[in-house]
Write a protein that holds these residues in place. Structure first.
Motif, PDB file in Angstrom:
ATOM      1  N   GLU A 128       0.657  -1.329  -0.418  1.00 36.90           N
ATOM      2  CA  GLU A 128       0.720   0.085  -0.184  1.00 36.90           C
ATOM      3  C   GLU A 128       0.819   1.127   0.185  1.00 36.90           C
ATOM      4  O   GLU A 128       1.021   2.105  -0.947  1.00 36.90           O
ATOM      5  CB  GLU A 128      -0.499  -0.052   1.368  1.00 36.90           C
ATOM      6  CG  GLU A 128      -1.758   1.398   1.579  1.00 36.90           C
ATOM      7  CD  GLU A 128      -2.876   1.729   0.742  1.00 36.90           C
ATOM      8  OE1 GLU A 128      -3.314   2.408   0.908  1.00 36.90           O
ATOM      9  OE2 GLU A 128      -2.867   1.025  -0.634  1.00 36.90           O
ATOM     10  N   SER A 209      -3.639   2.769  -2.891  1.00 35.95           N
ATOM     11  CA  SER A 209      -4.846   3.327  -2.978  1.00 35.95           C
ATOM     12  C   SER A 209      -5.540   4.504  -3.746  1.00 35.95           C
ATOM     13  O   SER A 209      -6.332   5.004  -4.795  1.00 35.95           O
ATOM     14  CB  SER A 209      -5.649   3.405  -2.211  1.00 35.95           C
ATOM     15  OG  SER A 209      -4.937   3.098  -1.105  1.00 35.95           O
ATOM     16  N   GLU A 213      -7.183   5.003  -6.806  1.00 35.67           N
ATOM     17  CA  GLU A 213      -8.829   5.997  -7.284  1.00 35.67           C
ATOM     18  C   GLU A 213      -9.163   7.189  -7.408  1.00 35.67           C
ATOM     19  O   GLU A 213      -9.900   7.587  -8.116  1.00 35.67           O
ATOM     20  CB  GLU A 213      -8.595   5.755  -5.393  1.00 35.67           C
ATOM     21  CG  GLU A 213      -9.137   4.954  -5.229  1.00 35.67           C
ATOM     22  CD  GLU A 213      -9.526   4.367  -3.373  1.00 35.67           C
ATOM     23  OE1 GLU A 213      -9.084   5.292  -2.658  1.00 35.67           O
ATOM     24  OE2 GLU A 213      -9.282   3.912  -3.066  1.00 35.67           O
TER      25      GLU A 213
END
Length: 370
Positions: A128, A209, A213
């Motif tokens: 991440e 992320s 996104e």
């Protein structure tokens, strides 16, 4: 009735006043506590884009693999290299499972090569948290990854780090280090004051992320440069941006060795600045315009011997303020700089920035690498 000289004197007073205000803002900002706490036991993906960087990678890769963080991977994106980078990475990856290579054969038309390569590296990342640097950088300690991770938390999406340039002989190197420290003073102090507007890709972390996104660099994919500062400018906020200033969390970078290379790099950086948010352009524009005007108007008034005692005194006061600001920045960033050179470099950089800024406004075609 006020004369032109009176107008110039008032303009000079105003520019000096604004410069001193900025100096106070920078000093206050750098006095704030950064977001470093305890190192987080989080898995981290380190991503490096490389185009013909075989020699630099031979230094960087061992330094990265020697990091003391418990769980991390190193992804090198081999971007259309013409040297032996591919073979070297293939051999190194076979020796250590933490090292992975992403190979780029070609870049789609009308897409910035650096952003395309970086996007592929991010998509290939397993973890991440992404920690970015450049191929010509070297961490200042074996705890670079773990120390940067000390600024990660649940509310954070971006972590801004510091990346000084190596000290080498020559006036060009002194100017480059002067500018790098000035840039750091600006973006780090404003970030600590809860107004992040840029980061440097030599030492920058953000969430995978968050990148995916928000469709990554989609809005700036055609623009050369801006994979670091413009991406941060468009996406970072006062609530989700942290700063890590610890000495062990820094990345030392190799500076340009010729004026031509430095000019091309500066042109690329300034051309991206035109796309910052309006409020940031106003703040940065006011800073640089008053810097340049303080010298131009000050020299003109001295030449005309109009209130020269006041003019000379305020110029000296401004320079003392900058020497103090640089001294405070060096203490906070655990660095060193030749303070006696600050007045000379301040003068040179003002006029260099004026010329480079005008070139950036007029230039339409900018390149990263061929």
């Amino acid at each position: 009735m006020p004369t032109l000289l009176d107008f110039l004197l008032v303009l000079f007073f105003v520019t000096i006043g604004i410069q001193i205000v900025y100096q106070l803002i920078f000093i206050i900002g750098l006095s704030r506590k950064d977001n470093t706490t305890e190192p987080q036991l989080l898995p981290i993906s380190v991503i490096v884009c490389a185009h013909d960087e075989e020699q630099n990678l031979k230094v960087l890769i061992p330094a990265l693999l020697e990091q003391d963080h418990s769980l991390f991977e190193v992804i090198i994106v081999n971007d259309r290299s013409n040297d032996a980078t591919f073979d070297m990475l293939l051999a190194e990856a076979a020796r250590d499972h933490r090292l992975r290579m992403v190979h780029v054969n070609r870049t789609p038309p009308h897409v910035d090569p650096k952003k395309y390569a970086l996007t592929l590296g991010i998509k290939a990342a397993r973890y991440e948290w992404l920690l970015l640097t450049d191929a010509d950088c070297v961490p200042t300690s074996k705890s670079w990854i773990s120390t940067m991770s000390a600024a990660f938390n649940d509310q954070t999406n971006f972590v801004l780090g510091y990346s000084p340039y190596q000290k080498l002989p020559g006036m060009l190197n002194k100017l480059i280090r002067f500018e790098a420290l000035l840039t750091a003073i600006q973006y780090l102090s404003f970030a600590l004051l809860k107004m992040p507007y840029m980061g440097v890709g030599r030492n920058l972390a953000y969430r995978r992320s968050k990148f995916l996104e928000g469709k990554g660099f989609n809005n700036i994919l055609k623009i050369t440069g801006g994979d670091d500062d413009l991406y941060v400018n468009q996406n970072a906020t006062s609530k989700d941006t942290a700063v890590c200033l610890a000495a062990g969390a820094q990345m030392t970078s190799v500076p340009k060795l010729t004026w031509g290379e430095y000019n091309r790099q500066k042109l690329r950086h300034l051309s991206v600045g035109k796309r910052y948010k309006a409020k940031h352009k106003i703040i940065l524009g006011t800073f640089h315009v008053t810097w340049i005007l303080s010298w131009i108007v000050g020299i003109l008034l001295l030449a005309l011997q109009h209130r020269w005692e006041w003019v000379a005194g305020l110029l000296v006061l401004r320079l003392i303020g900058w020497m103090f600001t640089y001294s405070q920045a060096c203490q906070r960033l655990s660095g060193k700089f030749e303070m006696w050179l600050v007045p000379l470099l301040d003068f040179i950089y003002a006029f260099y920035y004026l010329v480079a800024g005008l070139r950036a406004l007029a230039t339409k075609r900018i390149q990263w690498k061929n």
